[in-house]
Motif scaffolding. Structure first.
Motif, short mmCIF file in Angstrom:
data_model
loop_
_atom_site.label_atom_id
_atom_site.label_comp_id
_atom_site.label_asym_id
_atom_site.label_seq_id
_atom_site.Cartn_x
_atom_site.Cartn_y
_atom_site.Cartn_z
N SER A 104 -28.25 -30.36 27.15
CA SER A 104 -28.06 -29.22 26.24
C SER A 104 -28.54 -27.91 26.88
CB SER A 104 -28.82 -29.47 24.93
OG SER A 104 -30.21 -29.24 25.09
N TRP A 105 -29.26 -28.01 27.97
CA TRP A 105 -29.81 -26.79 28.61
C TRP A 105 -28.86 -26.30 29.71
CZ3 TRP A 105 -35.58 -28.66 29.53
CH2 TRP A 105 -36.22 -28.76 28.29
N PRO A 106 -28.87 -25.01 29.97
CA PRO A 106 -27.95 -24.48 30.99
C PRO A 106 -28.37 -24.85 32.42
CG PRO A 106 -29.38 -22.74 30.15
CD PRO A 106 -29.69 -23.95 29.34
N ILE B 295 -46.79 -27.33 22.79
CA ILE B 295 -46.43 -28.73 23.05
C ILE B 295 -45.02 -28.69 23.63
CG2 ILE B 295 -46.02 -30.98 21.96
CD1 ILE B 295 -48.71 -30.47 21.01
N LEU B 296 -44.85 -29.24 24.82
CA LEU B 296 -43.55 -29.12 25.51
C LEU B 296 -42.49 -30.06 24.92
CD1 LEU B 296 -44.63 -28.65 29.25
CD2 LEU B 296 -44.15 -26.92 27.54
N SER B 297 -41.26 -29.92 25.44
CA SER B 297 -40.07 -30.45 24.74
C SER B 297 -40.06 -31.95 24.48
CB SER B 297 -38.82 -30.06 25.52
OG SER B 297 -38.94 -30.45 26.86
N THR B 298 -40.36 -32.78 25.49
CA THR B 298 -40.29 -34.23 25.26
C THR B 298 -41.37 -34.65 24.27
OG1 THR B 298 -39.33 -34.71 27.42
CG2 THR B 298 -40.52 -36.50 26.35
N GLU C 157 -36.96 -29.59 18.87
CA GLU C 157 -37.97 -28.93 18.03
C GLU C 157 -38.66 -27.82 18.82
OE1 GLU C 157 -38.52 -29.57 14.82
OE2 GLU C 157 -36.91 -31.04 14.94
N TYR C 158 -38.92 -28.12 20.07
CA TYR C 158 -39.60 -27.15 20.95
C TYR C 158 -38.74 -25.89 21.11
CZ TYR C 158 -41.10 -25.50 25.66
OH TYR C 158 -41.51 -24.76 26.75
N GLY C 159 -37.45 -26.08 21.37
CA GLY C 159 -36.55 -24.94 21.54
C GLY C 159 -36.43 -24.13 20.26
N SER D 180 -41.41 -18.11 26.59
CA SER D 180 -40.33 -18.84 25.93
C SER D 180 -39.67 -19.73 26.99
CB SER D 180 -39.36 -17.87 25.27
OG SER D 180 -38.44 -18.59 24.49
N SER D 181 -38.48 -20.21 26.71
CA SER D 181 -37.94 -21.28 27.57
C SER D 181 -36.42 -21.33 27.51
CB SER D 181 -38.51 -22.60 27.05
OG SER D 181 -37.78 -23.69 27.52
N ILE D 182 -35.83 -21.93 28.55
CA ILE D 182 -34.38 -22.21 28.51
C ILE D 182 -34.06 -23.19 27.38
CG2 ILE D 182 -33.78 -21.76 30.92
CD1 ILE D 182 -34.07 -24.89 31.33
N ALA D 183 -35.09 -23.79 26.77
CA ALA D 183 -34.86 -24.71 25.65
C ALA D 183 -34.30 -24.00 24.42
CB ALA D 183 -36.16 -25.42 25.28
N GLY E 44 -45.53 -33.59 29.26
CA GLY E 44 -44.74 -33.55 28.02
C GLY E 44 -43.46 -32.75 28.08
N GLY E 45 -43.10 -32.23 29.26
CA GLY E 45 -41.85 -31.48 29.36
C GLY E 45 -40.68 -32.37 29.76
N THR E 46 -39.50 -31.78 29.83
CA THR E 46 -38.31 -32.54 30.21
C THR E 46 -37.84 -32.14 31.61
OG1 THR E 46 -37.78 -32.44 27.85
CG2 THR E 46 -36.12 -33.40 29.30
N SER E 47 -38.17 -30.93 32.02
CA SER E 47 -37.86 -30.54 33.41
C SER E 47 -38.89 -31.14 34.37
CB SER E 47 -37.83 -29.01 33.54
OG SER E 47 -39.08 -28.47 33.17
N ASP E 48 -39.77 -31.98 33.86
CA ASP E 48 -40.87 -32.54 34.66
C ASP E 48 -40.39 -33.43 35.82
OD1 ASP E 48 -42.21 -31.41 32.58
OD2 ASP E 48 -43.37 -33.16 32.02
N TYR E 49 -39.12 -33.88 35.77
CA TYR E 49 -38.68 -34.79 36.83
C TYR E 49 -38.82 -34.17 38.23
CZ TYR E 49 -34.35 -32.06 36.71
OH TYR E 49 -33.45 -31.03 36.74
N ARG F 48 -38.05 -16.20 29.09
CA ARG F 48 -37.49 -17.55 28.90
C ARG F 48 -37.55 -18.27 30.25
NH1 ARG F 48 -32.28 -15.96 25.09
NH2 ARG F 48 -33.54 -15.53 23.22
N PHE F 49 -38.59 -19.07 30.41
CA PHE F 49 -38.79 -19.72 31.70
C PHE F 49 -37.83 -20.88 31.90
CE2 PHE F 49 -43.04 -17.77 31.36
CZ PHE F 49 -43.10 -17.18 32.61
N PRO F 50 -37.37 -21.06 33.17
CA PRO F 50 -36.68 -22.29 33.53
C PRO F 50 -37.75 -23.35 33.81
CG PRO F 50 -36.80 -20.83 35.43
CD PRO F 50 -37.50 -20.12 34.29
N GLY F 51 -37.38 -24.49 34.41
CA GLY F 51 -38.39 -25.44 34.86
C GLY F 51 -39.30 -24.76 35.88
N ILE F 52 -40.57 -25.14 35.87
CA ILE F 52 -41.52 -24.51 36.83
C ILE F 52 -42.13 -25.61 37.69
CG2 ILE F 52 -43.63 -23.14 37.08
CD1 ILE F 52 -43.06 -21.90 34.35
C1 AKB Z 1 -39.98 -28.39 29.21
O1 AKB Z 1 -39.37 -29.17 29.97
O2 AKB Z 1 -40.21 -28.64 28.02
C2 AKB Z 1 -40.42 -27.06 29.76
C3 AKB Z 1 -39.41 -26.00 29.56
C4 AKB Z 1 -38.14 -26.02 30.32
O3 AKB Z 1 -39.61 -25.12 28.77
N1 AKB Z 1 -40.72 -27.18 31.14
#
Ligand code: AKB
Length: 328
Positions: A286-288, A76-79, A147-149, A120-123, A190-195, A177-181
């Protein structure tokens, strides 16, 4: 299909669908794919409908198959995780523990190491303040905001501890540790890099987009073909070369406005307005903006093929036009 298989969880997700296609192209014929709902049939893949929380189902899979590789993509992604922490922790932590256990049982059953891929993730990072330095794997990752991070970091740690391949058969744990894809053919949920993908897909459909993050914010991104390439590379490299269990990768880090301008180059009528979502903005803050991926470059030869311009010109625009049936 024989009983020797590759096992993928979260197979309906963006990465799952792309990965299965890529494995097929590489000639992997025996894939079993687990997800909650049956979607389209995928070639050479046996779909199993169910949850990673269903331990009886996982026991049945353990009995029936000999699994050589596990790609545990269900999450389940971050948002969405912030909005539903209980469900998210159940899936992201308990679900992952169940899949680790399946991997361990398979290692004992087959008397061999089981390759285990974990996205994993930059989260996992939580910057105290917005800075522009390139974050290494060891930096700012002791106290993720979301919670996701937190779940990703906990599971990285469990995976690393369960990797007993130096001494006995077990899980051969490898994480990125993936960045936004950005995928040109699917949208994340459900992610936050979704924009970024949402903006591009809106433009390609001749729709306007209301962006939830401020125009000057930057996050690291890659496109889906690079993400899949990275997974293949880290899974194929000899274990001896891997000095870490979780690696950063990245390609480009444009600001939201730079994304908008680049999108406009290809879709001139595109219009974007801003409606900042303070919760999501806080997550992004909070993410780099940049991560240092030199360890991945040195240890397993990671290098992105697509920078920002190349991503749009050779991957995103041709594929997205095809998806929405637009003329070249
Ligand atoms: C998210 O936005 O939750 C993911 C991620 C950066 O791991 N795309």
């Amino acid at each position: 299909m024989g009983n020797k298989v590759i096992f993928i969880t979260g197979s309906n997700g963006e990465m799952g669908r792309y990965l299965i296609e890529a494995l097929n192209k590489e000639g992997s014929k025996n894939i079993i794919a687990l997800d909650l709902e049956q979607k389209n049939n995928i070639l050479n893949t046996k779909f199993i409908q169910g949850s990673i929380l269903d331990t009886q189902l996982l026991d049945d899979i353990n009995e029936k198959y000999e699994i050589s590789e596990i790609y545990h993509l269900a999450a389940i992604l971050s948002t969405k995780a912030e909005n539903n922490p209980q469900l998210a922790n159940d899936v992201n932590i308990n679900g992952t523990k169940n899949i680790f256990e399946l991997g361990q049982k398979q290692a004992i059953k087959q008397k061999k190491n089981i390759l285990f891929f974990f996205p994993s993730s930059i989260a996992v990072y939580n910057l105290e303040e917005n800075n522009n330095s390139k974050i290494k794997e060891e930096d700012y990752c002791s106290n993720p905001l979301t919670e996701y991070g937190k779940a990703k970091l906990i599971c990285e740690d469990i995976g690393k501890r369960l990797d007993t391949t130096k001494t006995t058969f077990g899980i051969d744990f490898r994480a990125i540790r993936f960045p936004g894809i950005i995928s040109a053919t699917t949208l994340p949920t459900g992610g936050t890099s979704d924009y970024a993908p949402e903006m591009i897909h809106a433009a390609a459909q001749n729709k306007s987009y209301k962006c939830f993050v401020m125009n000057n914010r930057k996050l690291p991104f890659i496109v889906m073909p690079d993400a899949i390439d990275a997974i293949f590379k880290i899974m194929k490299i000899s274990k001896k070369k891997l000095l870490k269990s979780a690696y950063n990768i990245t390609s480009f880090s444009p600001s939201v406005e730079e994304f908008y301008n680049k999108t406009k180059e290809y879709f001139q009528n595109f219009n974007m307005t801003y409606s900042i979502d303070s919760k999501r903005q806080k997550i992004i803050d909070s993410w780099p903006s940049y991560v240092n991926d030199s360890a991945a470059q040195n240890d397993w030869g990671w290098k992105s093929k697509y920078d920002l311009s190349e991503s749009y010109a050779s991957y995103i625009v041709p594929h997205i036009k095809n998806k929405y049936n637009m003329e070249e």
